[in-house]
Design a protein around this motif. Sequence first.
Motif, PDB file in Angstrom:
ATOM      1  N   LEU A 165      12.440 -43.210  33.093  1.00  0.00           N
ATOM      2  CA  LEU A 165      12.174 -41.697  32.358  1.00  0.00           C
ATOM      3  C   LEU A 165      12.526 -41.921  30.789  1.00  0.00           C
ATOM      4  O   LEU A 165      11.707 -41.648  30.002  1.00  0.00           O
ATOM      5  N   PHE A 166      13.636 -42.699  30.423  1.00  0.00           N
ATOM      6  CA  PHE A 166      13.955 -42.858  29.157  1.00  0.00           C
ATOM      7  C   PHE A 166      13.092 -44.122  28.358  1.00  0.00           C
ATOM      8  O   PHE A 166      13.118 -44.245  27.403  1.00  0.00           O
ATOM      9  N   GLY A 167      12.641 -44.839  29.316  1.00  0.00           N
ATOM     10  CA  GLY A 167      11.652 -45.813  29.027  1.00  0.00           C
ATOM     11  C   GLY A 167      10.454 -45.616  28.381  1.00  0.00           C
ATOM     12  O   GLY A 167       9.691 -46.343  27.880  1.00  0.00           O
ATOM     13  N   LEU A 168       9.934 -44.421  28.973  1.00  0.00           N
ATOM     14  CA  LEU A 168       8.515 -43.827  28.646  1.00  0.00           C
ATOM     15  C   LEU A 168       8.158 -44.085  27.406  1.00  0.00           C
ATOM     16  O   LEU A 168       7.068 -44.214  26.863  1.00  0.00           O
ATOM     17  N   PRO A 169       9.027 -43.515  26.190  1.00  0.00           N
ATOM     18  CA  PRO A 169       8.441 -43.668  24.912  1.00  0.00           C
ATOM     19  C   PRO A 169       8.298 -44.976  24.459  1.00  0.00           C
ATOM     20  O   PRO A 169       7.727 -45.161  23.337  1.00  0.00           O
ATOM     21  N   SER A 170       8.632 -45.998  25.276  1.00  0.00           N
ATOM     22  CA  SER A 170       8.420 -47.598  24.719  1.00  0.00           C
ATOM     23  C   SER A 170       6.867 -47.880  24.435  1.00  0.00           C
ATOM     24  O   SER A 170       6.597 -48.650  23.929  1.00  0.00           O
ATOM     25  N   LEU A 171       6.176 -46.900  25.292  1.00  0.00           N
ATOM     26  CA  LEU A 171       4.592 -47.119  25.126  1.00  0.00           C
ATOM     27  C   LEU A 171       4.389 -46.900  23.695  1.00  0.00           C
ATOM     28  O   LEU A 171       3.380 -47.643  23.218  1.00  0.00           O
ATOM     29  N   ARG A 172       4.823 -45.948  23.023  1.00  0.00           N
ATOM     30  CA  ARG A 172       4.278 -45.673  21.754  1.00  0.00           C
ATOM     31  C   ARG A 172       5.308 -45.942  20.499  1.00  0.00           C
ATOM     32  O   ARG A 172       4.740 -46.177  19.427  1.00  0.00           O
ATOM     33  N   VAL A 173       6.408 -46.149  20.794  1.00  0.00           N
ATOM     34  CA  VAL A 173       7.344 -46.450  19.644  1.00  0.00           C
ATOM     35  C   VAL A 173       8.052 -47.710  19.957  1.00  0.00           C
ATOM     36  O   VAL A 173       8.140 -48.079  21.107  1.00  0.00           O
ATOM     37  N   LYS A 174       8.374 -48.343  18.885  1.00  0.00           N
ATOM     38  CA  LYS A 174       9.098 -49.747  18.884  1.00  0.00           C
ATOM     39  C   LYS A 174      10.176 -49.903  17.953  1.00  0.00           C
ATOM     40  O   LYS A 174      10.216 -48.879  17.046  1.00  0.00           O
ATOM     41  N   GLY A 175      10.939 -50.781  18.046  1.00  0.00           N
ATOM     42  CA  GLY A 175      11.854 -51.015  17.199  1.00  0.00           C
ATOM     43  C   GLY A 175      13.011 -49.917  17.025  1.00  0.00           C
ATOM     44  O   GLY A 175      13.581 -49.657  17.724  1.00  0.00           O
ATOM     45  N   PHE A 176      13.227 -49.545  15.598  1.00  0.00           N
ATOM     46  CA  PHE A 176      14.078 -48.582  15.212  1.00  0.00           C
ATOM     47  C   PHE A 176      13.880 -47.308  16.088  1.00  0.00           C
ATOM     48  O   PHE A 176      15.113 -46.745  16.432  1.00  0.00           O
ATOM     49  N   TYR A 177      12.624 -47.035  16.114  1.00  0.00           N
ATOM     50  CA  TYR A 177      12.531 -45.695  16.799  1.00  0.00           C
ATOM     51  C   TYR A 177      12.724 -45.718  18.191  1.00  0.00           C
ATOM     52  O   TYR A 177      13.040 -44.523  18.797  1.00  0.00           O
ATOM     53  N   LEU A 178      12.561 -46.774  18.872  1.00  0.00           N
ATOM     54  CA  LEU A 178      12.955 -46.815  20.062  1.00  0.00           C
ATOM     55  C   LEU A 178      14.527 -46.706  20.326  1.00  0.00           C
ATOM     56  O   LEU A 178      14.909 -46.187  21.338  1.00  0.00           O
ATOM     57  N   ALA A 179      15.156 -47.400  19.480  1.00  0.00           N
ATOM     58  CA  ALA A 179      16.602 -47.372  19.610  1.00  0.00           C
ATOM     59  C   ALA A 179      17.012 -45.745  19.451  1.00  0.00           C
ATOM     60  O   ALA A 179      17.931 -45.426  20.254  1.00  0.00           O
ATOM     61  N   MET A 180      16.431 -45.099  18.692  1.00  0.00           N
ATOM     62  CA  MET A 180      16.611 -43.669  18.594  1.00  0.00           C
ATOM     63  C   MET A 180      16.426 -42.829  19.935  1.00  0.00           C
ATOM     64  O   MET A 180      17.278 -42.099  20.268  1.00  0.00           O
ATOM     65  N   ALA A 181      15.216 -43.270  20.375  1.00  0.00           N
ATOM     66  CA  ALA A 181      14.718 -42.715  21.779  1.00  0.00           C
ATOM     67  C   ALA A 181      15.937 -42.938  22.868  1.00  0.00           C
ATOM     68  O   ALA A 181      16.463 -41.985  23.497  1.00  0.00           O
ATOM     69  N   THR A 182      16.606 -44.187  23.023  1.00  0.00           N
ATOM     70  CA  THR A 182      17.561 -44.548  23.782  1.00  0.00           C
ATOM     71  C   THR A 182      18.878 -43.971  23.538  1.00  0.00           C
ATOM     72  O   THR A 182      19.567 -43.715  24.390  1.00  0.00           O
ATOM     73  N   LEU A 183      18.992 -43.625  22.237  1.00  0.00           N
ATOM     74  CA  LEU A 183      20.224 -42.915  21.651  1.00  0.00           C
ATOM     75  C   LEU A 183      20.244 -41.546  22.172  1.00  0.00           C
ATOM     76  O   LEU A 183      21.562 -40.880  22.511  1.00  0.00           O
ATOM     77  N   ALA A 184      18.998 -41.166  22.422  1.00  0.00           N
ATOM     78  CA  ALA A 184      18.947 -39.674  23.204  1.00  0.00           C
ATOM     79  C   ALA A 184      19.534 -39.689  24.429  1.00  0.00           C
ATOM     80  O   ALA A 184      20.486 -38.983  24.793  1.00  0.00           O
ATOM     81  N   ALA A 185      19.257 -40.568  25.141  1.00  0.00           N
ATOM     82  CA  ALA A 185      19.816 -40.886  26.542  1.00  0.00           C
ATOM     83  C   ALA A 185      21.484 -40.811  26.580  1.00  0.00           C
ATOM     84  O   ALA A 185      22.126 -40.237  27.198  1.00  0.00           O
ATOM     85  N   GLN A 186      21.943 -41.476  25.386  1.00  0.00           N
ATOM     86  CA  GLN A 186      23.377 -41.873  25.397  1.00  0.00           C
ATOM     87  C   GLN A 186      23.949 -40.319  24.900  1.00  0.00           C
ATOM     88  O   GLN A 186      25.389 -40.179  25.261  1.00  0.00           O
ATOM     89  N   PHE A 187      23.296 -39.375  24.503  1.00  0.00           N
ATOM     90  CA  PHE A 187      23.785 -37.969  24.030  1.00  0.00           C
ATOM     91  C   PHE A 187      23.579 -37.058  25.419  1.00  0.00           C
ATOM     92  O   PHE A 187      24.455 -36.255  25.553  1.00  0.00           O
ATOM     93  N   ILE A 188      22.403 -37.136  25.872  1.00  0.00           N
ATOM     94  CA  ILE A 188      21.970 -36.279  26.867  1.00  0.00           C
ATOM     95  C   ILE A 188      22.594 -36.467  28.267  1.00  0.00           C
ATOM     96  O   ILE A 188      23.151 -35.341  28.745  1.00  0.00           O
ATOM     97  N   ILE A 189      23.013 -37.845  28.655  1.00  0.00           N
ATOM     98  CA  ILE A 189      23.526 -37.954  30.116  1.00  0.00           C
ATOM     99  C   ILE A 189      24.853 -37.611  29.884  1.00  0.00           C
ATOM    100  O   ILE A 189      25.413 -36.685  30.920  1.00  0.00           O
ATOM    101  N   PRO A 190      25.679 -37.914  29.096  1.00  0.00           N
ATOM    102  CA  PRO A 190      27.217 -37.343  29.098  1.00  0.00           C
ATOM    103  C   PRO A 190      27.199 -35.869  29.014  1.00  0.00           C
ATOM    104  O   PRO A 190      28.192 -35.134  29.575  1.00  0.00           O
ATOM    105  N   TRP A 191      26.423 -35.317  28.006  1.00  0.00           N
ATOM    106  CA  TRP A 191      26.463 -33.591  28.045  1.00  0.00           C
ATOM    107  C   TRP A 191      26.227 -33.057  29.283  1.00  0.00           C
ATOM    108  O   TRP A 191      26.764 -32.600  29.664  1.00  0.00           O
ATOM    109  N   LEU A 192      25.069 -33.649  30.051  1.00  0.00           N
ATOM    110  CA  LEU A 192      24.692 -33.140  31.249  1.00  0.00           C
ATOM    111  C   LEU A 192      25.801 -33.267  32.052  1.00  0.00           C
ATOM    112  O   LEU A 192      26.062 -32.306  33.099  1.00  0.00           O
TER     113      LEU A 192
END
Lengths: 361, 258
Positions: free
Chosen positions: A118-145
């Motif tokens: 699910l969190f790898g899906l953005p990797s189609l469109r974004v790479k490098g720094f912006y992918l790091a941001m997308a995975t950082l979202a997982a790091q905030f969403i999952i513990p919050w959930l």
Amino acid sequence: MAALRPAGDFDRSYEQDMAVVRRPWQWAGLVVGLLVVLSAPLWGSAYLVGTANTIFYTIIAVQGLNVLTGYTGQISLGQAAFMLVGGYTSALVTTHLGLPFPLAVLVAGLATGLVGLLFGLPSLRVKGFYLAMATLAAQFIIPWLSRHAFPDLLGGTSGRIDVPVPVLLGVSFSEQRLYYYLSLAALIVTTLLVLNISRSRLGRALVSIRDNDLAAELLGVNLFQYKLRAFFLASFLAGVAGALKAHSQRGVGTEFGYGLEESIILLGMLVIGGLGTNLGPFLGVTAVVLLQDLARVTGQFLSELFPAIQSRLLNSFRPIFFGLVLMIFLIFRVARPGPPLADDQGGVAVAAVCAVIRNQE
Amino acid sequence: MNWQLVPQQFVTGVLNGGIIAIIALGIVLIYRSSEVFNFSHGQLVMLGAFLTWWFAGANEDGKEIFNLPLWAAIPLAIAVMAGLGLVIERLALRPMTGQPLLAIILMTLGLAQFLEGATAIVFGIEPKNNFPSPFSPSDVITIPFPGAFNDAIILKQALLATFVVAIVAALLFMLFFQYTRTGLAMRATSADHELARSVGINVPRIFGLSWGIAGVIATLGGVLLATLTGVEVLNLPNLPNLRMINASYGERSHLWLH
């Protein structure tokens, strides 16, 4: 595995070419190493066995990160959050469904793999720094959930649920000395898995994406599909590691530290050990876990020297130490010529650290 | 949902946005000039606020080294933070020039850990609720709206002053980038490092400068944030929030500055 070999040393058959363990001394090293590791709970101290157990399951998580970041070149800042998913899954299926331990670990890996997809899906469109941001979202969403969703199942704001002791073939693995073997067995399986992935078509496709994604696509590598496979593998291994950690600590949740710091440390371990090498996770995790112990010892030592700020030193010395080590390592290792961040100088670092630790204790 | 509260929330939100914008400005500045995403900006903001608090002698344990008024403590903190920015760039980021993205990201993450731990050891992790703010929470401006919106929209003076300072600072930086030689050089560097170098711009100096300025902005943002919410910001466990702000707003304002 294609290490530099002396002139005249070449393979005569396909079997030789494909062999993982090539030289007699490598066989000897493997056998001696395995014997030492297998017998460690018999002669080692509780400290040694406990630390080794931590190192084993952390290596599995870093191996996953190595597939994603080291081989495929996709940066992930969410590995600790995926470990949390694995830990929760395993805890829930053993408690509520009564699954046996090995099956629970496997289910934890698969479920985490799906979350990772699910969190790898953005990797189609974004790479490098912006992918790091997308995975950082997982790091905030999952513990919050985990703190706010299904408070009955996930422990709610207490941030922890209890995890049962694994029972296998009638043996209860409540003792650290026994649990050690479970982690070790899982580590051996994942090592074989990762080793063979890196030697196969899948691994070569992943490396080609890292080295040049445009060229890889021209060669017929389906970028999206292979990036998703890398994400699945990385979070699968994170899930296995998380399940092992949860059962080892008898509890899982945000109380046990699955935060951004943990993700950074995992990434730091990988870089210190050597990106994109199979030995890297072993060296990096060992070095960093021992370094953290060194930091603890040094913090205690300093707090005796400066009793006025004792509690501050005991609490906050670890991040300083890790940050400093990571920065120094990046500066001095990256600055030297040759392929950056992917050679085998990690061994020297580990040896140095071990020597220092021994002097401290 | 209570629609009567919407205008009040809207106004508070806009005013809060000003301060987030000024914090994000520091991230954007470094990213635009050297393509380094600074994960440690939240820690710089915190350090700036802590330094101001310390220089203003708010320790109150009888061992204050400094006991400056706020108008002197802020410039002093800004000067120290600008120096720190220069040092960080020279020691940590200069060796990383031309290295892979992962190494640079890890460098700023390591820096964040280091700064966080160092601040905790030097200043302690207990929250500080005695930030020498010129405003008290009860200083409010009430705009009367007879008959609607609960009869009034309440503006906190601290929030309003913060917003004004943020706007002024943003304007100053805009003028700096638009009309000064150095600002032009920084924009040229952000557009293309090699071309900038070929027309005689000292690119490493520009990198250093952008870190120095980021230190200044961080202090400003830290002081504004501390004036607003004293206790919470200087509370270390709250830092992830700040980091979230970093992460989510940096990108957007990067587009805005284009």
